[in-house]
Design a protein around this motif. Structure first.
Motif, mmCIF file in Angstrom:
data_model
loop_
_atom_site.group_PDB
_atom_site.id
_atom_site.type_symbol
_atom_site.label_atom_id
_atom_site.label_comp_id
_atom_site.label_asym_id
_atom_site.label_seq_id
_atom_site.Cartn_x
_atom_site.Cartn_y
_atom_site.Cartn_z
ATOM 1 N N VAL A 107 0.854 -1.187 0.000
ATOM 2 C CA VAL A 107 0.000 0.000 0.000
ATOM 3 C C VAL A 107 0.892 1.240 0.000
ATOM 4 O O VAL A 107 2.108 1.125 0.084
ATOM 5 N N THR A 108 0.279 2.417 -0.086
ATOM 6 C CA THR A 108 1.078 3.649 -0.158
ATOM 7 C C THR A 108 0.722 4.590 0.998
ATOM 8 O O THR A 108 0.113 4.167 1.990
ATOM 9 N N ASP A 109 1.085 5.850 0.838
ATOM 10 C CA ASP A 109 0.900 6.848 1.903
ATOM 11 C C ASP A 109 -0.532 6.925 2.438
ATOM 12 O O ASP A 109 -0.732 7.210 3.619
ATOM 13 N N ASP A 110 -1.517 6.660 1.581
ATOM 14 C CA ASP A 110 -2.916 6.784 2.010
ATOM 15 C C ASP A 110 -3.209 5.863 3.195
ATOM 16 O O ASP A 110 -3.761 6.280 4.215
ATOM 17 N N THR A 111 -2.832 4.607 3.054
ATOM 18 C CA THR A 111 -3.051 3.636 4.135
ATOM 19 C C THR A 111 -2.054 3.863 5.268
ATOM 20 O O THR A 111 -2.420 3.811 6.451
ATOM 21 N N GLU A 112 -0.807 4.132 4.902
ATOM 22 C CA GLU A 112 0.232 4.292 5.939
ATOM 23 C C GLU A 112 -0.060 5.470 6.859
ATOM 24 O O GLU A 112 0.091 5.373 8.079
ATOM 25 N N MET A 113 -0.485 6.598 6.279
ATOM 26 C CA MET A 113 -0.777 7.765 7.125
ATOM 27 C C MET A 113 -2.032 7.531 7.969
ATOM 28 O O MET A 113 -2.129 8.025 9.092
ATOM 29 N N SER A 114 -2.992 6.788 7.419
ATOM 30 C CA SER A 114 -4.184 6.444 8.202
ATOM 31 C C SER A 114 -3.779 5.615 9.416
ATOM 32 O O SER A 114 -4.236 5.861 10.539
ATOM 33 N N LEU A 115 -2.909 4.631 9.195
ATOM 34 C CA LEU A 115 -2.466 3.779 10.310
ATOM 35 C C LEU A 115 -1.689 4.590 11.339
ATOM 36 O O LEU A 115 -1.863 4.407 12.551
ATOM 37 N N LEU A 141 -2.827 -5.797 6.301
ATOM 38 C CA LEU A 141 -4.275 -6.025 6.434
ATOM 39 C C LEU A 141 -4.654 -6.291 7.896
ATOM 40 O O LEU A 141 -5.621 -5.721 8.411
ATOM 41 N N ASP A 142 -3.876 -7.141 8.562
ATOM 42 C CA ASP A 142 -4.174 -7.442 9.976
ATOM 43 C C ASP A 142 -4.118 -6.181 10.829
ATOM 44 O O ASP A 142 -4.971 -5.978 11.701
ATOM 45 N N THR A 143 -3.118 -5.344 10.572
ATOM 46 C CA THR A 143 -3.005 -4.102 11.344
ATOM 47 C C THR A 143 -4.229 -3.219 11.105
ATOM 48 O O THR A 143 -4.788 -2.631 12.026
ATOM 49 N N LEU A 182 -7.282 -4.177 10.198
ATOM 50 C CA LEU A 182 -8.490 -4.768 10.794
ATOM 51 C C LEU A 182 -8.489 -4.606 12.317
ATOM 52 O O LEU A 182 -9.512 -4.279 12.922
ATOM 53 N N GLN A 183 -7.319 -4.806 12.906
ATOM 54 C CA GLN A 183 -7.215 -4.646 14.367
ATOM 55 C C GLN A 183 -7.457 -3.204 14.770
ATOM 56 O O GLN A 183 -8.151 -2.912 15.745
ATOM 57 N N GLN A 184 -6.866 -2.290 13.991
ATOM 58 C CA GLN A 184 -7.025 -0.882 14.334
ATOM 59 C C GLN A 184 -8.488 -0.450 14.206
ATOM 60 O O GLN A 184 -8.992 0.328 15.019
ATOM 61 N N ALA A 185 -9.166 -0.972 13.182
ATOM 62 C CA ALA A 185 -10.592 -0.643 13.007
ATOM 63 C C ALA A 185 -11.370 -1.016 14.263
ATOM 64 O O ALA A 185 -12.173 -0.223 14.771
ATOM 65 N N GLU A 186 -11.118 -2.193 14.792
ATOM 66 C CA GLU A 186 -11.840 -2.630 15.999
ATOM 67 C C GLU A 186 -11.494 -1.782 17.211
ATOM 68 O O GLU A 186 -12.366 -1.386 17.977
ATOM 69 N N SER A 187 -10.209 -1.481 17.365
ATOM 70 C CA SER A 187 -9.784 -0.690 18.526
ATOM 71 C C SER A 187 -10.375 0.719 18.472
ATOM 72 O O SER A 187 -10.769 1.275 19.493
ATOM 73 N N LEU A 188 -10.423 1.301 17.276
ATOM 74 C CA LEU A 188 -10.942 2.675 17.148
ATOM 75 C C LEU A 188 -12.441 2.723 17.430
ATOM 76 O O LEU A 188 -12.939 3.634 18.079
ATOM 77 N N ILE A 189 -13.157 1.728 16.924
ATOM 78 C CA ILE A 189 -14.607 1.675 17.181
ATOM 79 C C ILE A 189 -14.873 1.523 18.683
ATOM 80 O O ILE A 189 -15.821 2.106 19.215
ATOM 81 N N LYS A 190 -13.999 0.792 19.359
ATOM 82 C CA LYS A 190 -14.218 0.571 20.798
ATOM 83 C C LYS A 190 -14.073 1.832 21.643
ATOM 84 O O LYS A 190 -14.546 1.869 22.770
#
Ligand code: MN
Ligand code: MN
Length: 299
Positions: free
Chosen positions: A51-59, A272-274, A276-284
């Motif tokens: 992936v590129t900056d779009d995903t990396e900066m989001s993470l 991808l795992d990072t 998906l995990q981050q999505a769950e943590s942020l929603i929590k």
């Protein structure tokens, strides 16, 4: 969980679009017919699934939100600066300027500048959409600007980014497509620059208006996650960013079941795992989740 699908959609759009970033729609047609496979390459010479900056900066932003317990401009600026120190392959010009300004002055919020209307703050807004789900409108707007103004402080970039956050949140709460279209129409009413209907826009630049016109048009004229992303990337231009944004909205809207297995498995496993995990943590940490689980929400 739809939040996971939104984050997977972002990474998939980024990886799929990066192959054809800065090509014109005609060049794409000549070379691929219809571009629909995650194969890497492109001007960044990516390995398949990168992936590129779009995903990396989001993470990076999402991580700062989780560490700080909310969206904070200084924490975001530090996270972006650390990300850039890792010498990423691709850093947008406006993003680089904002990060260097922070390093030189310690200021994490730029003064308003209408020239900062690139799509860089929008492409990384998903973590804000997830952690502020269920928050009051003013709080969502405040949080959005905290992260956005580290590198982009323009009315159009703010309006576009806040619209995308709303679309993701509407989609996550099972709202009808009509409600999402209404939200897009509200943006066009407020800022006519975003008008996109019957204009057949292609080759979007990194200007927030160009990027979002392509995203909105594709989301409205397609009825599936896959067709929405294929539509967007084949317009060329800033294809990875347009598809990353389309991916988060349509991922949230259509859910994980509609994301093609072949795209999911093509994405680098640890990225991808990072996501998906981050999505769950942020929603929590979102007000909606806290209320639903009976945790105290401070106002
Ligand atoms: Mn990119
Ligand atoms: Mn891009």
């Amino acid at each position: 969980m739809r939040a996971r699908a939104a984050y997977a959609g972002l990474a998939i759009g980024d990886a799929l679009g990066a192959t054809v970033e800065f090509m014109t729609s005609r060049e794409i047609e000549h070379r691929y017919g219809i571009h629909r496979d995650i194969i890497g390459g492109g001007w960044l010479c990516l390995v398949k699934g990168e992936v590129t900056d779009d995903t990396e900066m989001s993470l990076a932003l999402g991580n700062s939100i989780l560490l700080h317990g909310g969206v904070n401009s200084r924490a975001a600026a530090r996270a972006f600066s650390d990300w850039m120190r890792g010498k990423p392959r691709d850093v947008g010009n406006t993003v680089r300027r904002g990060i260097i300004h922070f390093r030189n002055t310690g200021e994490s919020e730029l003064a308003p500048n209408d020239m900062d209307a690139g799509n860089g703050s929008c492409m990384r807004c998903l973590p804000v959409a997830l952690c502020t789900l269920g928050a009051k409108k003013e709080q969502v707007v405040y949080a959005s600007r905290q992260q956005a103004h580290v590198t982009h402080n323009s009315c159009l970039a703010d309006a576009g980014t806040e619209c995308v956050i709303d679309l993701v949140q509407l989609a996550l709460t099972n709202t009808s497509k009509d409600a999402l279209v209404d939200r897009i129409d509200n943006l066009v009413t407020d800022y006519s620059e975003f008008r996109f209907r019957n204009r057949n826009i292609s080759n979007p630049s990194g200007y927030i208006v160009d990027t979002l016109q392509v995203v909105f048009e594709a989301f409205i004229r397609t009825t599936r996650f896959e067709s929405c992303l294929i539509d967007v990337v084949n317009q060329g231009g800033d294809a990875d960013t347009a598809a990353a944004i389309a991916g988060m909205i349509s991922g949230a809207f259509y859910g994980m079941d509609q994301i093609p297995e072949i795209w999911l498995t093509a994405i680098n496993r640890s990225i991808l795992d990072t996501c998906l995990q981050q999505a769950e943590s942020l929603i929590k940490i979102s007000p909606l989740f806290m209320e639903a689980t009976g945790k105290v929400v401070d106002d």
